[in-house]
Design an enzyme around this catalytic site. Structure first.
Site, mmCIF file in Angstrom:
data_model
loop_
_atom_site.group_PDB
_atom_site.id
_atom_site.type_symbol
_atom_site.label_atom_id
_atom_site.label_comp_id
_atom_site.label_asym_id
_atom_site.label_seq_id
_atom_site.Cartn_x
_atom_site.Cartn_y
_atom_site.Cartn_z
ATOM 1 N N GLY A 22 1.844 0.944 -5.402
ATOM 2 C CA GLY A 22 2.129 2.185 -4.692
ATOM 3 C C GLY A 22 0.929 3.080 -4.418
ATOM 4 C CD1 TRP A 38 -3.519 1.316 -0.432
ATOM 5 C CD2 TRP A 38 -2.930 0.630 1.620
ATOM 6 N NE1 TRP A 38 -4.502 0.472 0.037
ATOM 7 C CE2 TRP A 38 -4.167 0.038 1.285
ATOM 8 C CE3 TRP A 38 -2.358 0.342 2.860
ATOM 9 C CZ2 TRP A 38 -4.848 -0.824 2.163
ATOM 10 C CZ3 TRP A 38 -3.034 -0.511 3.731
ATOM 11 C CH2 TRP A 38 -4.269 -1.083 3.382
ATOM 12 C CG ASP A 43 5.152 -5.382 -2.996
ATOM 13 O OD1 ASP A 43 3.997 -5.030 -2.642
ATOM 14 O OD2 ASP A 43 5.355 -6.419 -3.664
ATOM 15 C CG ASP A 72 -3.584 -3.734 0.534
ATOM 16 O OD1 ASP A 72 -4.515 -4.391 1.025
ATOM 17 O OD2 ASP A 72 -3.683 -3.139 -0.559
ATOM 18 C CE LYS A 74 -5.102 -7.573 1.129
ATOM 19 N NZ LYS A 74 -5.722 -6.939 -0.044
#
Ligand SMILES: C[S@@+](CC[C@H](N)C(=O)[O-])C[C@H]1O[C@@H](n2cnc3c(N)ncnc32)[C@H](O)[C@@H]1O
Length: 218
Positions: free
Chosen positions: A68, A70, A85, A126, A166
């Site tokens: 968490g 970000w 996630d 990410d 990413k």
């Protein structure tokens, strides 16, 4: 500062190396001191400082959000965050969390339900695929993941919106980069200072979404 050494004979050499790196990493130490959930926070902080992708009206989708770091940084800057996630994530103010695989229809349905007919202003990802060590296969997995995020972005992003994802050096296929460049006003690659030098990770920053050209009828 004195470097900390790990001397636990029950750990494998690679675990010792990992632990030693964590204990001595300046961003891990700073994240702990500043109350951030992960050192990754500093990467999105650098991205925001350089590219100003988020503003107070933005609805943000954070893919691969756990633990968490970000979301924690972004939530006070924007209107609302939806975080996704595979792993659990502890609650955060202004963040709706969906535990699930980004690739599953169930997760996508939950995202669409939360945005309730509105579009998303900024997608930050990410996520990294699991690697197997075979360069050709790993390369394909990275390209596939980025392609899937891009496909979703084309459906869900607001006009003028931004996508940050990413990727890895050599991980973006020329075809995909060409597609990104035709869908966004500006596309750049960025390696934050807080990203480990030995890692080939970098972020593709796409600003100014031009709309879903796939849906424009000839
Ligand atoms: C580097 S971590 C993210 C760290 C996070 N940005 C932070 O600041 O705390 C990558 C995350 O991506 C998640 N992930 C990888 N593949 C995923 C998928 N297909 N769907 C959802 N999450 C995924 C992993 O579970 C992992 O928690």
């Amino acid at each position: 500062m004195l470097k900390q050494r790990v001397r636990n004979k029950h750990l494998t050499n690679s675990s010792k190396k990992w632990l030693q790196r964590q204990l001595n990493d300046k961003y891990v130490i700073q994240a702990r001191n500043d109350g951030y959930r992960s050192r990754a926070t500093f990467k999105i902080m650098e991205i925001q400082q350089k590219y100003s992708i988020i503003n107070s009206n933005s609805v943000v989708l954070d893919l691969g959000a756990s633990p968490g770091g970000w979301s924690q940084f972004v939530a006070p800057l924007c209107k609302h965050v939806i975080a996704v996630d595979l792993l659990e994530m502890q609650p955060l103010p202004n963040v709706d969390f969906i535990q699930g695989d980004f690739h599953s229809n169930e997760t996508l349905d939950k995202i669409y339900k939360l945005i309730n007919g509105r579009s998303i202003d900024v997608i930050i990802s990410d996520m990294a695929p699991s690697t197997c060590g075979i360069p050709k296969i790993d390369h394909l997995r990275i390209v596939n993941l980025l392609e899937e995020v891009f496909t979703f972005a084309k459906q869900a992003l607001s006009f003028g919106g931004a996508l940050v994802a990413k990727t890895f050096q050599g991980g973006g296929s020329d075809i995909l980069l060409k597609q990104l460049r035709s869908s966004f006003r500006k596309v750049s690659n960025f390696k934050p200072k807080s990203s480990r030098k030995e890692s080939s990770e970098l972020y593709v920053i796409c600003k100014g979404f031009l709309g879903n050209i796939d849906q424009i009828q000839p």
